[in-house]
Design a protein around this motif. Structure first.
Motif, short mmCIF file in Angstrom:
data_model
loop_
_atom_site.label_atom_id
_atom_site.label_comp_id
_atom_site.label_asym_id
_atom_site.label_seq_id
_atom_site.Cartn_x
_atom_site.Cartn_y
_atom_site.Cartn_z
N SER A 1 -6.44 -4.99 -3.24
CA SER A 1 -6.90 -4.05 -1.87
C SER A 1 -7.08 -5.11 -1.23
O SER A 1 -7.14 -4.97 -0.55
N LYS B 1 0.68 -1.23 -0.07
CA LYS B 1 0.33 -0.02 -0.03
C LYS B 1 0.73 1.37 0.47
O LYS B 1 0.71 2.02 -0.34
N GLN C 1 -5.26 1.44 -6.45
CA GLN C 1 -5.77 -0.16 -6.31
C GLN C 1 -5.62 -0.68 -8.15
O GLN C 1 -5.33 -1.68 -8.25
N GLU D 1 -3.54 -6.16 0.30
CA GLU D 1 -3.56 -4.55 0.79
C GLU D 1 -4.50 -4.37 2.35
O GLU D 1 -3.76 -3.77 3.06
N SER E 1 -8.59 -6.26 -8.96
CA SER E 1 -8.42 -4.34 -8.05
C SER E 1 -8.87 -5.38 -7.02
O SER E 1 -8.66 -4.35 -6.18
#
Length: 92
Positions: free
Chosen positions: A50, A25, A35, A53, A46
């Motif tokens: 996500s 991140k 992202q 992260e 994506s």
């Protein structure tokens, strides 16, 4: 040292997983990528980026390498604790 903890049949992210998540991140934001842009560069979804992260994704070494290449850092940069002067933390 426990890398992952299992509680009530659900895996809680371990320290290594959270370090990786934070580094991805931080480096993504340093590079100015969303992202979605990171996902596109790494040829991943994506939603996958996500979850990486957030530290809730068990990631394969192959995908760790894809993300590292997309961010122009090494896998080592992404799994190491960040200290001032680290490559992943300082390069645009």
């Amino acid at each position: 040292m426990n890398l992952c903890l299992v509680q009530n049949r659900q895996q809680t992210p371990g320290r290594a997983q959270l370090i990786f998540a934070d580094n991805v991140k931080r480096t993504r934001k340093l590079r100015g990528y969303t992202q979605q842009q990171l996902a596109d560069r790494a040829q991943l979804e994506s939603s996958y980026v996500s979850s990486v992260e957030r530290g809730i994704r068990d990631i394969t070494i192959c995908n760790m390498e894809r993300i590292a290449i997309a961010l122009d850092v090494t896998v080592r940069d992404l799994v190491s604790e960040v200290h001032s002067g680290d490559v992943a933390n300082d390069q645009p």
